[in-house]
Write a protein that holds these residues in place. Sequence first.
Motif, short mmCIF file in Angstrom:
data_model
loop_
_atom_site.label_atom_id
_atom_site.label_comp_id
_atom_site.label_asym_id
_atom_site.label_seq_id
_atom_site.Cartn_x
_atom_site.Cartn_y
_atom_site.Cartn_z
N MET A 173 0.83 -1.20 0.00
CA MET A 173 0.00 0.00 0.00
C MET A 173 0.86 1.26 0.00
SD MET A 173 -2.95 1.26 -0.24
CE MET A 173 -3.88 -0.26 -0.13
N ALA A 174 1.97 1.21 0.74
CA ALA A 174 2.90 2.35 0.73
C ALA A 174 3.43 2.59 -0.68
CB ALA A 174 4.05 2.08 1.70
N TYR A 175 3.74 1.51 -1.39
CA TYR A 175 4.25 1.64 -2.75
C TYR A 175 3.17 2.18 -3.69
CZ TYR A 175 6.50 0.39 -7.16
OH TYR A 175 7.06 0.44 -8.42
N LEU A 176 1.94 1.69 -3.54
CA LEU A 176 0.84 2.14 -4.39
C LEU A 176 0.59 3.64 -4.24
CD1 LEU A 176 -1.75 -0.78 -3.97
CD2 LEU A 176 -0.52 -0.14 -6.06
N ARG A 177 0.78 4.16 -3.02
CA ARG A 177 0.50 5.57 -2.76
C ARG A 177 1.73 6.47 -2.96
NH1 ARG A 177 -3.77 7.53 -0.22
NH2 ARG A 177 -2.52 8.93 1.10
N SER A 178 2.86 5.87 -3.31
CA SER A 178 4.08 6.65 -3.49
C SER A 178 4.17 7.21 -4.90
CB SER A 178 5.31 5.76 -3.22
OG SER A 178 5.39 4.75 -4.22
N PRO A 179 5.05 8.18 -5.15
CA PRO A 179 5.26 8.69 -6.52
C PRO A 179 5.60 7.54 -7.46
CG PRO A 179 6.33 10.11 -4.93
CD PRO A 179 5.87 8.90 -4.16
N GLY A 180 4.94 7.49 -8.58
CA GLY A 180 5.17 6.40 -9.52
C GLY A 180 4.28 5.20 -9.25
N GLY A 181 3.46 5.30 -8.19
CA GLY A 181 2.53 4.22 -7.86
C GLY A 181 1.23 4.37 -8.61
N CYS A 182 0.12 4.14 -7.92
CA CYS A 182 -1.21 4.21 -8.54
C CYS A 182 -1.84 5.58 -8.27
CB CYS A 182 -2.11 3.10 -8.01
SG CYS A 182 -3.82 3.22 -8.58
N PRO A 183 -2.21 6.34 -9.30
CA PRO A 183 -2.82 7.66 -9.09
C PRO A 183 -4.10 7.60 -8.27
CG PRO A 183 -2.15 7.39 -11.37
CD PRO A 183 -2.01 6.04 -10.73
N TRP A 184 -4.89 6.55 -8.49
CA TRP A 184 -6.16 6.45 -7.74
C TRP A 184 -5.90 6.25 -6.25
CZ3 TRP A 184 -8.60 3.04 -4.48
CH2 TRP A 184 -9.95 3.30 -4.21
N ASP A 185 -5.03 5.28 -5.93
CA ASP A 185 -4.72 5.03 -4.51
C ASP A 185 -4.11 6.26 -3.85
OD1 ASP A 185 -5.20 2.05 -3.88
OD2 ASP A 185 -4.13 1.95 -5.76
N ALA A 186 -3.29 6.97 -4.59
CA ALA A 186 -2.57 8.12 -4.02
C ALA A 186 -3.49 9.26 -3.65
CB ALA A 186 -1.51 8.60 -5.02
N GLU A 187 -4.61 9.40 -4.33
CA GLU A 187 -5.48 10.55 -4.07
C GLU A 187 -6.60 10.26 -3.07
OE1 GLU A 187 -8.78 10.13 -7.68
OE2 GLU A 187 -7.16 11.61 -7.84
N GLN A 188 -6.64 9.03 -2.56
CA GLN A 188 -7.73 8.70 -1.63
C GLN A 188 -7.50 9.30 -0.24
OE1 GLN A 188 -10.45 7.37 -2.98
NE2 GLN A 188 -9.15 7.51 -4.82
N THR A 189 -8.61 9.52 0.47
CA THR A 189 -8.60 10.02 1.85
C THR A 189 -9.47 9.11 2.69
OG1 THR A 189 -10.56 11.41 1.55
CG2 THR A 189 -8.41 12.39 0.98
N HIS A 190 -9.44 9.33 4.02
CA HIS A 190 -10.32 8.55 4.90
C HIS A 190 -11.77 8.67 4.45
CE1 HIS A 190 -7.19 7.52 7.70
NE2 HIS A 190 -6.95 8.78 8.04
N GLU A 191 -12.16 9.89 4.11
CA GLU A 191 -13.56 10.15 3.74
C GLU A 191 -13.93 9.50 2.41
OE1 GLU A 191 -11.41 12.47 4.81
OE2 GLU A 191 -12.31 12.75 6.80
N SER A 192 -13.01 9.52 1.46
CA SER A 192 -13.34 9.03 0.12
C SER A 192 -13.54 7.52 0.07
CB SER A 192 -12.27 9.44 -0.88
OG SER A 192 -11.06 8.74 -0.65
N ILE A 193 -12.91 6.79 0.98
CA ILE A 193 -13.02 5.32 0.93
C ILE A 193 -13.76 4.73 2.13
CG2 ILE A 193 -10.92 5.08 -0.45
CD1 ILE A 193 -9.54 4.07 2.15
N LYS A 194 -14.39 5.58 2.96
CA LYS A 194 -15.01 5.05 4.17
C LYS A 194 -16.13 4.06 3.87
CE LYS A 194 -18.02 9.12 4.76
NZ LYS A 194 -18.32 10.29 5.63
N LYS A 195 -16.87 4.27 2.78
CA LYS A 195 -17.96 3.34 2.44
C LYS A 195 -17.42 1.99 1.97
CE LYS A 195 -21.53 6.75 1.40
NZ LYS A 195 -22.48 7.28 0.40
N ASN A 196 -16.20 1.99 1.44
CA ASN A 196 -15.59 0.73 1.01
C ASN A 196 -15.43 -0.23 2.19
OD1 ASN A 196 -15.34 2.38 -1.19
ND2 ASN A 196 -13.23 1.84 -1.66
N LEU A 197 -15.12 0.35 3.35
CA LEU A 197 -14.94 -0.46 4.55
C LEU A 197 -16.24 -1.18 4.91
CD1 LEU A 197 -13.06 -1.26 6.91
CD2 LEU A 197 -13.83 0.78 8.10
N ILE A 198 -17.35 -0.45 4.82
CA ILE A 198 -18.66 -1.05 5.11
C ILE A 198 -18.99 -2.14 4.11
CG2 ILE A 198 -21.13 -0.58 5.27
CD1 ILE A 198 -20.41 2.26 6.16
#
Length: 246
Positions: free
Chosen positions: A1-26
């Motif tokens: 996950m650290a790699y996905l969110r790092s420069p050169g990783g995945c743009p989608w993963d990098a831009e997520q926040t607690h709020e943006s993915i909170k429904k995914n947890l449910i």
Amino acid sequence: MAYLRSPGGCPWDAEQTHESIKKNLIEEAYEVIEAINKQDQGLLLEELGDLLMQVVFHAQMESEAGGFTFDDVCDGICKKLIERHPHVFGKAAVGGVDDVLSNWDAIKRKSKGQAKGSEPMLSVPRELPALMRAGKVQQKAAKLGFDWPDVSGALCKLSEEIAELKEAIHGSSPENVAMELGDLLFSAVNVSRFLRLDAEEALTSSTDKFIARFQRLEALAKERGLELETASLAEMDKLWDEIKIE
């Protein structure tokens, strides 16, 4: 996950926040429940991984912000389990499951500084499914002695709420009707609590039963040359009554 969110990783993963993915947890939690209900071990393995990934995701975002890490999350739950099991990790004695649950609640209230009677109720997340939240709040009230002695009191209250809803429908504002409907549902949850039934599970089963019966109604209507879209309510009710006595 650290790699996905790092420069050169995945743009989608990098831009997520607690709020943006909170429904995914449910969603992932419910998919775990689905795997358990299906008794599908392979699916459970997969869905637990998806659920754990959400925990890792949130912990990684906090780690990047200088907050806590995944190790902190694991350390915190270990400490909580030790604290709330003094009969295992300490010298406390228990006589059974009831004592374990009482100790758990007492330790939880102390650790969270909950002194007033209403504070444990306020600690129940408002974000829980409504039926589940109602049951938990009622359990908190019952532990303070605010409860019917048996199910008969809860059933009488349910009948009372039905009468109040009928009265509201015939002469109240939409807001008051909604309030009375909520009171009725709250009372129904209380009955389920006395019967040691889970209101969420009971409603899910009834919804499943309705769907299955409607499917049989649909098939029976087809056998008799009826189109549901043009059939009268009386015709559908007659078919429904036949299906109920099968």
